[in-house]
Write a protein that holds these residues in place. Structure first.
Motif, mmCIF file in Angstrom:
data_model
loop_
_atom_site.group_PDB
_atom_site.id
_atom_site.type_symbol
_atom_site.label_atom_id
_atom_site.label_comp_id
_atom_site.label_asym_id
_atom_site.label_seq_id
_atom_site.Cartn_x
_atom_site.Cartn_y
_atom_site.Cartn_z
ATOM 1 N N ASP A 197 0.812 -1.206 0.000
ATOM 2 C CA ASP A 197 0.000 0.000 0.000
ATOM 3 C C ASP A 197 0.850 1.263 0.000
ATOM 4 N N GLU A 198 2.170 1.138 -0.241
ATOM 5 C CA GLU A 198 3.047 2.304 -0.236
ATOM 6 C C GLU A 198 2.758 3.175 -1.458
ATOM 7 N N ILE A 199 2.393 4.420 -1.229
ATOM 8 C CA ILE A 199 2.093 5.355 -2.317
ATOM 9 C C ILE A 199 2.845 6.653 -2.062
ATOM 10 N N CYS A 200 3.744 7.025 -2.956
ATOM 11 C CA CYS A 200 4.507 8.261 -2.817
ATOM 12 C C CYS A 200 3.872 9.349 -3.676
ATOM 13 N N LEU A 201 3.528 10.469 -3.047
ATOM 14 C CA LEU A 201 2.936 11.591 -3.760
ATOM 15 C C LEU A 201 4.026 12.565 -4.189
ATOM 16 N N LEU A 218 11.808 0.492 -8.556
ATOM 17 C CA LEU A 218 12.428 -0.823 -8.523
ATOM 18 C C LEU A 218 12.032 -1.600 -7.276
ATOM 19 N N LEU A 219 11.682 -0.884 -6.216
ATOM 20 C CA LEU A 219 11.245 -1.529 -4.983
ATOM 21 C C LEU A 219 9.763 -1.876 -4.999
ATOM 22 N N GLY A 220 9.069 -1.456 -6.053
ATOM 23 C CA GLY A 220 7.654 -1.760 -6.155
ATOM 24 C C GLY A 220 6.755 -0.715 -5.534
ATOM 25 N N VAL A 221 7.295 0.478 -5.258
ATOM 26 C CA VAL A 221 6.492 1.543 -4.667
ATOM 27 C C VAL A 221 5.633 2.193 -5.746
ATOM 28 N N ARG A 222 4.394 2.455 -5.433
ATOM 29 C CA ARG A 222 3.503 3.136 -6.371
ATOM 30 C C ARG A 222 3.781 4.634 -6.324
ATOM 31 N N ILE A 223 3.971 5.235 -7.485
ATOM 32 C CA ILE A 223 4.294 6.661 -7.584
ATOM 33 C C ILE A 223 3.124 7.401 -8.214
ATOM 34 N N GLU A 224 2.736 8.503 -7.608
ATOM 35 C CA GLU A 224 1.712 9.368 -8.189
ATOM 36 C C GLU A 224 2.307 10.754 -8.412
ATOM 37 N N GLY A 236 -2.095 8.574 0.136
ATOM 38 C CA GLY A 236 -0.652 8.418 0.059
ATOM 39 C C GLY A 236 -0.085 8.003 1.399
ATOM 40 N N THR A 237 1.110 7.428 1.363
ATOM 41 C CA THR A 237 1.794 7.049 2.594
ATOM 42 C C THR A 237 3.184 7.672 2.678
ATOM 43 N N LYS A 238 3.582 8.398 1.642
ATOM 44 C CA LYS A 238 4.904 9.028 1.614
ATOM 45 C C LYS A 238 4.813 10.291 0.773
ATOM 46 N N ILE A 239 5.513 11.359 1.182
ATOM 47 C CA ILE A 239 5.520 12.590 0.390
ATOM 48 C C ILE A 239 6.842 13.317 0.615
ATOM 49 N N VAL A 240 7.324 13.982 -0.436
ATOM 50 C CA VAL A 240 8.563 14.760 -0.369
ATOM 51 C C VAL A 240 8.270 16.145 -0.931
ATOM 52 N N TYR A 272 -8.738 16.197 7.910
ATOM 53 C CA TYR A 272 -7.491 16.595 7.254
ATOM 54 C C TYR A 272 -6.286 16.245 8.120
ATOM 55 N N VAL A 273 -6.382 16.533 9.414
ATOM 56 C CA VAL A 273 -5.260 16.260 10.314
ATOM 57 C C VAL A 273 -4.990 14.761 10.411
ATOM 58 N N ASP A 274 -6.044 13.964 10.582
ATOM 59 C CA ASP A 274 -5.878 12.517 10.659
ATOM 60 C C ASP A 274 -5.340 11.956 9.345
ATOM 61 N N GLY A 275 -5.790 12.527 8.219
ATOM 62 C CA GLY A 275 -5.282 12.088 6.931
ATOM 63 C C GLY A 275 -3.804 12.394 6.770
ATOM 64 N N PHE A 276 -3.376 13.552 7.294
ATOM 65 C CA PHE A 276 -1.957 13.907 7.235
ATOM 66 C C PHE A 276 -1.133 12.972 8.111
ATOM 67 N N ARG A 277 -1.652 12.642 9.278
ATOM 68 C CA ARG A 277 -0.927 11.746 10.180
ATOM 69 C C ARG A 277 -0.910 10.312 9.671
ATOM 70 N N HIS A 278 -1.754 10.022 8.693
ATOM 71 C CA HIS A 278 -1.755 8.697 8.065
ATOM 72 C C HIS A 278 -0.470 8.461 7.276
ATOM 73 N N LEU A 279 0.192 9.544 6.828
ATOM 74 C CA LEU A 279 1.452 9.421 6.101
ATOM 75 C C LEU A 279 2.506 8.803 7.009
ATOM 76 N N ARG A 280 3.222 7.806 6.502
ATOM 77 C CA ARG A 280 4.268 7.170 7.296
ATOM 78 C C ARG A 280 5.597 7.908 7.170
ATOM 79 N N ASP A 281 5.891 8.421 5.979
ATOM 80 C CA ASP A 281 7.156 9.109 5.738
ATOM 81 C C ASP A 281 6.870 10.494 5.172
ATOM 82 N N VAL A 282 7.348 11.523 5.871
ATOM 83 C CA VAL A 282 7.134 12.909 5.455
ATOM 84 C C VAL A 282 8.503 13.575 5.369
#
Length: 228
Positions: A72-76, A95-101, A121-125, A153-163
């Motif tokens: 379920d890893e999704i990088c925005l 290459l690691l199989g991460v879904r990119i949006e 999403g679960t990751k954002i940069v 919105y706050v709970d959705g933001f905290r859903h991100l694992r990597d920020v």
């Protein structure tokens, strides 16, 4: 004339394809890790502007040593990947199989916040200026909503694992805001150079006084070409 062969991208009936075990890779056709892979132009952060040529190892080294990410890893990614570290990191995640949006959010911070609310999403940069705009939008719009809607919105933001934040060092007030909104979890600051393609991740302590760097000890033996 150059001979060409048309390849059908989607068969009419996928069930007619041979089983996966039928396919095999021809190992003698594999390229060595030292084969030149990508050429970057550096603006001179660590010296005079020059061309930096990296081998294939620079792209796939983390894919060979890292564990496969969760399904379920999704990088925005809200814009194009123009920086070298950003670009190679993109391919490493693929290459690691991460879904990119990659979406053309531009500076429409409300669209990114909506993605957070949907837990899309679960990751954002983002860069420090982007994080600042996201903070301003929160204070000017989301913070004025009723408590139930704001919590989505706050709970959705905290859903991100990597920020992550990259490109420059964020200000103390910016770091403090996002750490508070994440429930005490700080932003992860990425540092990297075009010459090495290595990344150091900085984690702040709870008092925001010290920064601990976890430096990569693996030195990339990439092929380089310098153009003065």
């Amino acid at each position: 004339p150059i001979a060409s062969l048309a390849i059908q991208g989607q068969p009419p009936d996928p069930s007619s394809l041979p089983p996966v075990t039928w396919y095999a890779l021809d190992k003698p056709l594999a390229l060595p890790e030292e084969t030149p892979s990508i050429l970057f132009f550096t603006s001179g952060t660590t010296g005079p502007p020059k061309g930096v040529l990296h081998a294939r190892r620079a792209i796939n080294k983390y894919a060979r040593t890292s564990a496969i990410e969760a399904d379920d890893e999704i990088c925005l990614i809200p814009r194009g990947t123009f920086w070298s570290i950003y670009f190679t990191k993109l391919f490493q995640m693929l290459l690691l199989g991460v879904r990119i949006e990659i979406q053309n959010f531009g500076r429409n911070y409300d669209l990114i916040w909506e993605k957070f609310r949907q837990r899309g999403g679960t990751k954002i940069v983002l860069s420090p200026t982007f994080w600042y705009g996201m903070m301003a939008h929160y204070k000017g719009h989301i913070a004025r909503l009723d408590e139930k809607e704001m919590s989505e919105y706050v709970d959705g933001f905290r859903h991100l694992r990597d920020v992550y934040v990259t490109g420059a060092m964020p200000s103390a007030s910016l770091k403090e805001f996002w750490r508070g909104l994440r429930g005490g979890k700080p932003l992860k600051v990425l540092y990297g150079t075009t010459e090495t393609q290595e990344i150091a991740v900085a984690h702040e302590d709870e008092y925001s006084q010290e920064v601990c760097l976890r430096l990569c000890v693996c030195v990339d033996r990439s092929i380089r070409a310098d153009f003065a």
